[in-house]
Scaffold this motif. Structure first.
Motif, mmCIF file in Angstrom:
data_model
loop_
_atom_site.group_PDB
_atom_site.id
_atom_site.type_symbol
_atom_site.label_atom_id
_atom_site.label_comp_id
_atom_site.label_asym_id
_atom_site.label_seq_id
_atom_site.Cartn_x
_atom_site.Cartn_y
_atom_site.Cartn_z
ATOM 1 N N SER A 264 -5.863 1.949 -5.751
ATOM 2 C CA SER A 264 -4.599 2.457 -5.231
ATOM 3 C C SER A 264 -4.673 2.640 -3.720
ATOM 4 O O SER A 264 -3.770 2.239 -2.977
ATOM 5 C CB SER A 264 -4.253 3.789 -5.909
ATOM 6 O OG SER A 264 -3.081 4.351 -5.356
ATOM 7 N N LEU A 265 -5.765 3.245 -3.244
ATOM 8 C CA LEU A 265 -5.938 3.442 -1.806
ATOM 9 C C LEU A 265 -6.025 2.107 -1.080
ATOM 10 O O LEU A 265 -5.438 1.937 -0.008
ATOM 11 C CB LEU A 265 -7.205 4.263 -1.548
ATOM 12 C CG LEU A 265 -7.561 4.499 -0.079
ATOM 13 C CD1 LEU A 265 -6.465 5.270 0.644
ATOM 14 C CD2 LEU A 265 -8.902 5.231 0.030
ATOM 15 N N ALA A 266 -6.738 1.146 -1.649
ATOM 16 C CA ALA A 266 -6.834 -0.170 -1.027
ATOM 17 C C ALA A 266 -5.451 -0.802 -0.874
ATOM 18 O O ALA A 266 -5.142 -1.411 0.155
ATOM 19 C CB ALA A 266 -7.753 -1.076 -1.850
ATOM 20 N N PHE A 267 -4.605 -0.643 -1.891
ATOM 21 C CA PHE A 267 -3.237 -1.174 -1.828
ATOM 22 C C PHE A 267 -2.442 -0.489 -0.723
ATOM 23 O O PHE A 267 -1.754 -1.147 0.077
ATOM 24 C CB PHE A 267 -2.545 -0.976 -3.172
ATOM 25 C CG PHE A 267 -1.116 -1.435 -3.213
ATOM 26 C CD1 PHE A 267 -0.799 -2.752 -3.536
ATOM 27 C CD2 PHE A 267 -0.080 -0.564 -2.916
ATOM 28 C CE1 PHE A 267 0.522 -3.182 -3.560
ATOM 29 C CE2 PHE A 267 1.241 -0.977 -2.939
ATOM 30 C CZ PHE A 267 1.538 -2.298 -3.262
ATOM 31 N N VAL A 268 -2.520 0.827 -0.674
ATOM 32 C CA VAL A 268 -1.761 1.584 0.323
ATOM 33 C C VAL A 268 -2.197 1.206 1.736
ATOM 34 O O VAL A 268 -1.362 0.929 2.611
ATOM 35 C CB VAL A 268 -1.921 3.100 0.093
ATOM 36 C CG1 VAL A 268 -1.328 3.894 1.262
ATOM 37 C CG2 VAL A 268 -1.254 3.517 -1.209
ATOM 38 N N LEU A 269 -3.507 1.193 1.976
ATOM 39 C CA LEU A 269 -4.003 0.881 3.316
ATOM 40 C C LEU A 269 -3.681 -0.554 3.720
ATOM 41 O O LEU A 269 -3.291 -0.814 4.867
ATOM 42 C CB LEU A 269 -5.514 1.109 3.383
ATOM 43 C CG LEU A 269 -6.012 2.542 3.196
ATOM 44 C CD1 LEU A 269 -7.529 2.600 3.352
ATOM 45 C CD2 LEU A 269 -5.334 3.499 4.166
ATOM 46 N N ALA A 270 -3.839 -1.476 2.799
ATOM 47 C CA ALA A 270 -3.557 -2.883 3.116
ATOM 48 C C ALA A 270 -2.113 -3.083 3.522
ATOM 49 O O ALA A 270 -1.814 -3.832 4.457
ATOM 50 C CB ALA A 270 -3.911 -3.763 1.918
ATOM 51 N N ASN A 271 -1.214 -2.405 2.839
ATOM 52 C CA ASN A 271 0.199 -2.561 3.163
ATOM 53 C C ASN A 271 0.608 -1.837 4.436
ATOM 54 O O ASN A 271 1.622 -2.178 5.043
ATOM 55 C CB ASN A 271 1.048 -2.090 1.980
ATOM 56 C CG ASN A 271 1.151 -3.128 0.890
ATOM 57 O OD1 ASN A 271 1.955 -4.051 0.952
ATOM 58 N ND2 ASN A 271 0.284 -3.013 -0.115
ATOM 59 N N ALA B 22 -1.443 -8.653 3.565
ATOM 60 C CA ALA B 22 -1.809 -7.498 2.749
ATOM 61 C C ALA B 22 -2.779 -7.877 1.639
ATOM 62 O O ALA B 22 -3.704 -7.118 1.327
ATOM 63 C CB ALA B 22 -0.544 -6.858 2.161
ATOM 64 N N THR B 23 -2.587 -9.046 1.052
ATOM 65 C CA THR B 23 -3.485 -9.473 -0.032
ATOM 66 C C THR B 23 -4.907 -9.677 0.477
ATOM 67 O O THR B 23 -5.880 -9.331 -0.217
ATOM 68 C CB THR B 23 -2.968 -10.765 -0.673
ATOM 69 O OG1 THR B 23 -2.712 -11.736 0.358
ATOM 70 C CG2 THR B 23 -1.692 -10.511 -1.458
ATOM 71 N N GLN B 24 -5.049 -10.226 1.686
ATOM 72 C CA GLN B 24 -6.374 -10.415 2.268
ATOM 73 C C GLN B 24 -7.041 -9.074 2.564
ATOM 74 O O GLN B 24 -8.208 -8.857 2.261
ATOM 75 C CB GLN B 24 -6.268 -11.246 3.551
ATOM 76 C CG GLN B 24 -5.763 -12.669 3.336
ATOM 77 C CD GLN B 24 -5.498 -13.372 4.660
ATOM 78 O OE1 GLN B 24 -4.908 -12.791 5.578
ATOM 79 N NE2 GLN B 24 -5.913 -14.625 4.752
ATOM 80 N N LEU B 25 -6.265 -8.185 3.181
ATOM 81 C CA LEU B 25 -6.810 -6.879 3.527
ATOM 82 C C LEU B 25 -7.167 -6.078 2.285
ATOM 83 O O LEU B 25 -8.174 -5.363 2.263
ATOM 84 C CB LEU B 25 -5.815 -6.099 4.385
ATOM 85 C CG LEU B 25 -5.612 -6.606 5.817
ATOM 86 C CD1 LEU B 25 -4.526 -5.792 6.524
ATOM 87 C CD2 LEU B 25 -6.916 -6.545 6.606
#
Length: 326
Positions: A89-96, A105-108
């Motif tokens: 969840s955190l990875a999704f939030v930070l990437a976006n 965002a998908t790469q990050l």
């Protein structure tokens, strides 16, 4: 002041003793933990399905908010409810938050997720940081609001990823993340800096932390704090902040100096020399004006220097001097 090897580890190292997660949530900042000079809380992140109280709280809060505000249901689903762990969840939030047209965002998310999921120290720290924000920021609504909305938290966790990449030798990628963190969140932390856990970056805006700075556990930094050098010198040139310190808004701390355990730096102070443990300093340049009675003022967040405080400032200064606070 040069931090020798071994002394540096005092900021973070602890005995590896299992610590039940339920002791961390929801009473992390209520004095029920034990640590060393670095304030490390020794508990184990388990890969088994024994439960994750903070993640459980985040999910329950997101479900309730989705019911209250249906317009946010898709956002809450994508950010929290569609994920099976706090890490993803955190990875999704930070990437976006950090993505741009050339860093998708998908790469990050792949990079950030890989770092977080494979670093047990980060997994522990991101939970202690959430609890720190929730406990110490009176305007914080919930654990989920820390994860979703507080840029100080976002900047801190993004730094943790950049720091891990730096230590793996991926310095260009670490610098790229640092640049995006600065642009998006207004927080500039060198990826080589060392920062402990249970940290609060309140508001975050304008915080600058230099390359050789060390920040111990359970430290609270308000907006506009600078931990900087004094010129063009190289090597160990930035401040060392020991556990439990409270750094007020706009404070500037320069040079390879030590801010002692449980010290308090008043807002807008300019600190150019060591601050003894449990002393309060203020002014330009900063001078000792009293003694801090709390073990960790970073947890109580009592840094308003009220009229009552200054009425007893002389008594406090006398006490501080008797305790060796010059």
């Amino acid at each position: 002041m040069t931090l020798l090897q071994g002394e540096a580890s005092d900021f973070f190292a602890s005995k590896s003793v299992p610590f039940p997660m339920e002791k961390v949530f929801p009473v992390y900042a209520m004095g029920l933990f034990k640590g060393n000079v670095g304030g490390d809380v020794s508990f184990e992140i388990s890969d088994s399905a024994v439960g994750d109280p903070i993640w459980d709280a985040v999910r329950e809060e997101a479900k309730l908010e989705a019911e209250k505000e249906p317009i946010l249901s898709s956002f809450l689903y994508a950010s929290i409810l569609s994920h099976d762990s706090l890490e993803t969840s955190l990875a999704f939030v930070l990437a976006n938050r950090l993505c741009n047209p050339t860093a998708l965002a998908t790469q990050l998310m792949d990079v950030i997720g890989d770092v977080i999921l494979n670093d047990r120290d980060i997994r522990r720290a991101l939970r202690l940081d959430i609890q720190a924000f929730k406990d110490r920021d009176p305007s914080c609504l919930s654990h989920s609001s820390v994860l979703l909305y507080l840029k100080g938290y976002h900047a801190l966790q993004s730094y943790r990823v950049a720091h891990a990449l730096w230590n793996r030798g991926r310095k260009v990628l670490a610098f790229t993340l640092q640049s995006r963190i600065s642009e998006v969140f207004g927080v500039d932390i060198h990826p080589a800096a060392k920062i402990g856990e249970g940290i609060l970056l309140d508001h975050g805006t304008g915080v600058v932390i230099g390359e050789t700075a060390v920040v111990g556990n359970r430290v609270s930094l308000m907006q506009g704090v600078t931990l900087g050098g004094t010129g063009k010198e190289i090597g160990d040139r930035h401040p060392k902040v020991v556990q439990g310190a409270l750094i007020g808004a706009g404070a500037t701390i320069l040079g390879n100096i030590k801010i002692g355990e449980g010290a308090m730096i008043a807002a807008c102070s300019l600190v150019l020399k060591d601050v003894p443990p449990h002393c309060m300093v203020a002014g330009i340049p900063a001078k000792v004006i009293g003694h801090v009675h709390e073990q960790d003022p970073s947890l109580t967040m009592k840094h308003d220097a009220t009229k009552d405080y200054f009425e007893h400032a002389m008594d406090g200064r006398a006490t501080a001097m008797s305790n060796g606070c010059d």
